[in-house]
Design a protein around this motif. Structure first.
Motif, PDB file in Angstrom:
ATOM      1  N   HIS A  72      43.524  21.121  30.777  1.00 38.80           N
ATOM      2  CA  HIS A  72      42.466  21.858  30.083  1.00 38.80           C
ATOM      3  C   HIS A  72      42.789  21.781  28.600  1.00 38.80           C
ATOM      4  CE1 HIS A  72      40.455  23.606  33.557  1.00 38.80           C
ATOM      5  NE2 HIS A  72      41.662  23.806  34.076  1.00 38.80           N
ATOM      6  N   GLY A  73      42.134  20.873  27.888  1.00 39.04           N
ATOM      7  CA  GLY A  73      42.447  20.683  26.469  1.00 39.04           C
ATOM      8  C   GLY A  73      43.896  20.260  26.329  1.00 39.04           C
ATOM      9  N   PRO A  74      44.649  20.917  25.450  1.00 35.18           N
ATOM     10  CA  PRO A  74      46.052  20.522  25.242  1.00 35.18           C
ATOM     11  C   PRO A  74      47.003  21.094  26.295  1.00 35.18           C
ATOM     12  CG  PRO A  74      45.502  22.311  23.773  1.00 35.18           C
ATOM     13  CD  PRO A  74      44.219  21.936  24.489  1.00 35.18           C
ATOM     14  N   PHE A  75      46.472  21.827  27.250  1.00 35.63           N
ATOM     15  CA  PHE A  75      47.320  22.479  28.250  1.00 35.63           C
ATOM     16  C   PHE A  75      47.183  21.832  29.621  1.00 35.63           C
ATOM     17  CE2 PHE A  75      46.471  25.683  25.045  1.00 35.63           C
ATOM     18  CZ  PHE A  75      47.744  26.097  24.745  1.00 35.63           C
ATOM     19  N   CYS A  76      48.225  21.958  30.402  1.00 37.39           N
ATOM     20  CA  CYS A  76      48.262  21.466  31.778  1.00 37.39           C
ATOM     21  C   CYS A  76      48.752  22.615  32.641  1.00 37.39           C
ATOM     22  CB  CYS A  76      49.211  20.267  31.861  1.00 37.39           C
ATOM     23  SG  CYS A  76      49.234  19.441  33.448  1.00 37.39           S
ATOM     24  N   LEU A  77      48.137  22.799  33.806  1.00 38.20           N
ATOM     25  CA  LEU A  77      48.612  23.845  34.700  1.00 38.20           C
ATOM     26  C   LEU A  77      48.611  23.354  36.127  1.00 38.20           C
ATOM     27  CD1 LEU A  77      45.976  25.758  36.129  1.00 38.20           C
ATOM     28  CD2 LEU A  77      45.535  25.625  33.699  1.00 38.20           C
ATOM     29  N   ALA A  78      49.447  23.965  36.936  1.00 36.62           N
ATOM     30  CA  ALA A  78      49.562  23.608  38.348  1.00 36.62           C
ATOM     31  C   ALA A  78      48.704  24.552  39.168  1.00 36.62           C
ATOM     32  CB  ALA A  78      51.017  23.697  38.787  1.00 36.62           C
ATOM     33  N   ARG A  79      48.083  24.012  40.207  1.00 32.80           N
ATOM     34  CA  ARG A  79      47.291  24.800  41.144  1.00 32.80           C
ATOM     35  C   ARG A  79      47.675  24.408  42.558  1.00 32.80           C
ATOM     36  NH1 ARG A  79      41.166  24.271  38.789  1.00 32.80           N
ATOM     37  NH2 ARG A  79      41.511  25.446  36.895  1.00 32.80           N
ATOM     38  N   CYS A  80      47.457  25.334  43.492  1.00 27.21           N
ATOM     39  CA  CYS A  80      47.775  25.081  44.895  1.00 27.21           C
ATOM     40  C   CYS A  80      46.570  25.453  45.754  1.00 27.21           C
ATOM     41  CB  CYS A  80      48.988  25.913  45.315  1.00 27.21           C
ATOM     42  SG  CYS A  80      49.504  25.601  47.024  1.00 27.21           S
TER      43      CYS A  80
END
Length: 57
Positions: free
Chosen positions: A24-32
């Motif tokens: 998301h834009g400059p960010f990365c996140l983990a989802r399960c």
């Protein structure tokens, strides 16, 4: 551009957790698939580590 990495939990741990990393834009996140979400990270490697830690818990 959104990029996703997929990794599955190890077989035999009971619950099927499939994690992805999403940008998301400059960010990365983990989802399960269980509904868990990791914190937003600037480094993809940290988001992947969060996902790996979740699937091994």
């Amino acid at each position: 551009m959104t990029q996703q990495d997929r990794s599955a939990s190890s077989p035999g741990d009971g619950a099927a957790h499939t994690t992805t990393t999403v940008e998301h834009g400059p960010f990365c996140l983990a989802r399960c698939t269980c509904g868990w979400r990791g914190p937003a990270r600037r480094a993809r490697s940290l988001a992947r580590a969060d996902a790996a830690g979740h699937t091994h818990d």
